[in-house]
Scaffold this active site. Sequence first.
Site, PDB file in Angstrom:
ATOM      1  N   HIS A  80      15.065  45.843  56.131  1.00 51.16           N
ATOM      2  CA  HIS A  80      14.577  44.464  56.095  1.00 51.16           C
ATOM      3  C   HIS A  80      13.250  44.321  56.828  1.00 51.16           C
ATOM      4  O   HIS A  80      12.869  43.225  57.230  1.00 51.16           O
ATOM      5  CB  HIS A  80      15.604  43.499  56.687  1.00 51.16           C
TER       6      HIS A  80
HETATM    7  S1  FES Z   1      15.651  46.018  59.592  1.00 44.29           S
HETATM    8 FE1  FES Z   1      17.740  46.007  59.004  1.00 44.29          FE
HETATM    9  S2  FES Z   1      18.663  47.661  60.071  1.00 44.29           S
HETATM   10 FE2  FES Z   1      16.590  47.680  60.604  1.00 44.29          FE
END
Ligand code: FES
Length: 168
Positions: free
Chosen positions: A133
């Site tokens: 993400h």
């Molecule tokens: S940004 Fe989701 S686990 Fe690292």
Amino acid sequence: MVATGALGAVGAIAVAWPFINNLNPAADTLALSSVEVNVQPIQVGQAVTVKWRGKPLFIRHRTEEEIKAAEAVPLSELRDPQTDNSRVTDSAKKVRPEWLIMIGVCTHLGCVPLGNKPGDPKGPFGGWFCPCHGSAYDTSGRIRQGPAPKNLEVPSYLFTSDTLVRVG
Ligand code: FES
């Protein structure tokens, strides 16, 4: 009956380990307790990953530029404010800015961030990048962008010589 015996054996190994560790300080892989790593072969700008307690442990030999970049960040810009100095201090209070030692587990959902292997993207802050993400960490492993709430965790560690570090 068999299961009980197996558990007993695991317990015995855990108890015996500290003695084995003393006899064999070069051992660098261990599921339990502490791990001792010889950092001498890690060149400036390189990083290694060592398995520790079932997790990846990141050890980066930081460059001067990486250290300066980390030290220059005002705490007010940080989501999880920690000085760079506090993240490179061992349990004997010795500061070694060139060695950054962290658990390589993103504090969002637990992925292993990229940035430790040669050729990995290091993200917009030059440290580590978690593509799931988009969490981005700086050259001190502090969270700078994306959903992760916390910096990459620095475990307790101690340099027992200039080249040997014991983690845990
Ligand atoms: S940004 Fe989701 S686990 Fe690292």
